[in-house]
Design a protein around this motif. Structure first.
Motif, PDB file in Angstrom:
ATOM      1  N   ALA A  38       0.837  -1.205   0.000  1.00 24.09           N
ATOM      2  CA  ALA A  38       0.000   0.000   0.000  1.00 24.09           C
ATOM      3  C   ALA A  38       0.869   1.250   0.000  1.00 24.09           C
ATOM      4  O   ALA A  38       0.588   2.211  -0.717  1.00 24.09           O
ATOM      5  N   ARG A  39       1.934   1.249   0.807  1.00 22.94           N
ATOM      6  CA  ARG A  39       2.828   2.405   0.864  1.00 22.94           C
ATOM      7  C   ARG A  39       3.494   2.650  -0.492  1.00 22.94           C
ATOM      8  O   ARG A  39       3.625   3.789  -0.932  1.00 22.94           O
ATOM      9  N   MET A  40       3.864   1.583  -1.171  1.00 23.08           N
ATOM     10  CA  MET A  40       4.471   1.727  -2.503  1.00 23.08           C
ATOM     11  C   MET A  40       3.480   2.342  -3.483  1.00 23.08           C
ATOM     12  O   MET A  40       3.846   3.194  -4.294  1.00 23.08           O
ATOM     13  N   LYS A  41       2.221   1.931  -3.411  1.00 23.21           N
ATOM     14  CA  LYS A  41       1.188   2.510  -4.278  1.00 23.21           C
ATOM     15  C   LYS A  41       0.983   3.982  -3.960  1.00 23.21           C
ATOM     16  O   LYS A  41       0.834   4.811  -4.852  1.00 23.21           O
ATOM     17  N   GLN A  42       0.982   4.320  -2.675  1.00 20.05           N
ATOM     18  CA  GLN A  42       0.833   5.718  -2.263  1.00 20.05           C
ATOM     19  C   GLN A  42       1.988   6.549  -2.797  1.00 20.05           C
ATOM     20  O   GLN A  42       1.775   7.635  -3.355  1.00 20.05           O
ATOM     21  N   GLU A  43       3.201   6.062  -2.633  1.00 24.84           N
ATOM     22  CA  GLU A  43       4.385   6.796  -3.095  1.00 24.84           C
ATOM     23  C   GLU A  43       4.384   6.966  -4.607  1.00 24.84           C
ATOM     24  O   GLU A  43       4.692   8.036  -5.113  1.00 24.84           O
ATOM     25  N   ARG A  44       4.022   5.914  -5.319  1.00 28.17           N
ATOM     26  CA  ARG A  44       3.969   5.980  -6.780  1.00 28.17           C
ATOM     27  C   ARG A  44       2.905   6.984  -7.235  1.00 28.17           C
ATOM     28  O   ARG A  44       3.134   7.788  -8.126  1.00 28.17           O
ATOM     29  N   TYR A  45       1.769   6.965  -6.573  1.00 29.56           N
ATOM     30  CA  TYR A  45       0.694   7.891  -6.930  1.00 29.56           C
ATOM     31  C   TYR A  45       1.115   9.341  -6.686  1.00 29.56           C
ATOM     32  O   TYR A  45       0.970  10.193  -7.555  1.00 29.56           O
ATOM     33  N   VAL A  46       1.651   9.607  -5.508  1.00 30.15           N
ATOM     34  CA  VAL A  46       2.060  10.977  -5.179  1.00 30.15           C
ATOM     35  C   VAL A  46       3.175  11.438  -6.118  1.00 30.15           C
ATOM     36  O   VAL A  46       3.160  12.577  -6.584  1.00 30.15           O
ATOM     37  N   ALA A  47       4.136  10.569  -6.406  1.00 29.79           N
ATOM     38  CA  ALA A  47       5.244  10.949  -7.286  1.00 29.79           C
ATOM     39  C   ALA A  47       4.763  11.326  -8.681  1.00 29.79           C
ATOM     40  O   ALA A  47       5.285  12.260  -9.291  1.00 29.79           O
TER      41      ALA A  47
END
Length: 127
Positions: A55-64
């Motif tokens: 989930a954190r990886m998805k959040q980071e990818r989305y924000v980036a």
């Protein structure tokens, strides 16, 4: 010959503009509609850290990839990019989250060096 080259150039330019406009407008909406499994991953992380890491990886990818949209929507206090981010962060009320980002805009975005630093700021301020 010159007219043919100009026509080809105009056609290519029009195609690029159409594609970039479509992508820029639809991207936050597309990502918003595909974030459901990110929320599920976080809530189903009882078996170790696998779900929350994913989930954190998805959040980071989305924000980036969406930082410009997120920044714009946070300034307005509403928008699809914030709704998608709220879903990724498992926020219960995306409208309240959007208002909160507007109220805390300066704290969230001032001197933001990396887009993913936004997630740390949100977490620090919300908890």
């Amino acid at each position: 010959m010159k007219q043919l080259a100009l026509a080809a150039l105009a056609s290519c330019t029009l195609a690029l503009v159409a594609c970039s406009t479509t992508d820029a407008v639809s991207l936050p909406f597309d990502l918003a509609s595909t974030t459901g499994d990110g929320a599920t991953s976080t809530s189903s992380s009882s078996e170790g850290d696998g779900g929350s890491t994913q989930a954190r990886m998805k959040q980071e990818r989305y924000v980036a990839t969406q930082i410009d949209w997120i920044r714009r929507d946070a300034a307005r206090g509403e928008g699809e990019s914030l709704a998608a981010l709220a879903e990724l962060l498992n926020e219960n009320d995306s409208a309240e989250f959007s208002r909160w980002t507007q109220q805390n805009y300066a704290l969230l975005f001032a001197n933001l060096e990396q887009p993913t630093d936004l997630l740390q700021r949100i977490h620090s301020l919300r908890n």
